[in-house]
Design an enzyme around this catalytic site. Structure first.
Site, PDB file in Angstrom:
ATOM      1  N   GLY A 140      32.389 -21.841  34.103  1.00  0.00           N
ATOM      2  CA  GLY A 140      32.236 -21.748  32.659  1.00  0.00           C
ATOM      3  C   GLY A 140      31.225 -22.765  32.177  1.00  0.00           C
ATOM      4  CB  SER A 141      32.601 -21.951  29.479  1.00  0.00           C
ATOM      5  OG  SER A 141      33.129 -20.696  29.807  1.00  0.00           O
ATOM      6  NE  ARG A 142      29.797 -23.927  22.017  1.00  0.00           N
ATOM      7  CZ  ARG A 142      30.382 -23.745  20.848  1.00  0.00           C
ATOM      8  NH1 ARG A 142      31.282 -22.786  20.710  1.00  0.00           N
ATOM      9  NH2 ARG A 142      30.065 -24.490  19.806  1.00  0.00           N
TER      10      ARG A 142
END
Length: 213
Positions: free
Chosen positions: A179-181
């Site tokens: 992941g992810s951000r």
């Protein structure tokens, strides 16, 4: 191809899971599945070299810009740029600007989908970076923060840095397994007019200029 630290143990676990799942299909099928899963995990954790530009704030992640907004932080108006990483992206994150690591803070939270608004309450790690007077950059731009955010399937955030460590623009600071951000809270004084990307644009960590800082 360079691989992110710790990826081999995930690959071994995936291979063992493949062997256990496919053992009823025969030896060849089990081995093929194990190799396929291990290869996919290693590909996910690939860590290619990047060539940062000479100026500006660069993207902390490969992916798609999901957030560009101004918000209040410690009494100042600050611009946040968030980048969503999908399964095909490189997940090694990089420092947008040179400086020195001031602090690292891990915050427990949920594991919602990284592209949703609720993901801002997910498990995350803040890396605060100070722009020091002895860098070759102007010091008026101030300090900034990179936040690594776990997603629905990401359970491991791996910082590479520690407090007091100097960083160059585009230097590796960590990765998120599965992941992810990654968000950047740009220095105080930077406005959205100085941001060079908008929602929906793709970025390359350490190379794409996201703000004219």
């Amino acid at each position: 191809m360079r691989i992110a630290p710790g990826a081999v143990r995930y690959a071994v676990a995936a291979a063992l899971a493949g062997l256990a799942t496919a053992r009823r299909l025969g030896r060849r099928a089990a081995v093929a599945l194990a190799l396929l899963l291990a290869g996919a995990v290693l590909a996910f954790h690939r860590d290619p070299e990047r060539t940062p530009p000479d100026d500006g704030a660069v993207a902390p992640a490969d992916g798609v810009v999901s957030v560009v907004r101004t918000e209040e932080h410690d009494g100042d108006a600050r611009v946040r740029v968030g980048i969503y990483m999908n399964a095909a992206n490189v997940h090694v994150n990089r420092a947008p600007l040179p400086g020195t690591v001031a602090s690292i803070e891990h915050i427990d939270g949920g594991h919602r989908l990284a592209f949703s608004k609720d993901s801002e309450h997910n498990e995350r790690v803040h890396v605060d970076i100070a722009r020091e007077a002895d860098t070759d950059e102007a010091t008026d731009d101030g300090d900034y923060r990179v936040t690594l955010i776990a997603g629905a399937f990401a359970r491991r955030i791996h910082p590479y840095v520690e407090a007091g460590q100097p960083l160059a623009r585009g230097e590796r600071i960590g990765h998120i397994s599965f992941g992810s951000r990654a968000d950047v809270l740009l220095p105080a004084g930077v406005t959205e007019d100085e941001v060079l990307v908008e929602a929906g644009e793709t970025t390359r960590a350490g190379e794409t200029r996201i703000a004219d800082v």
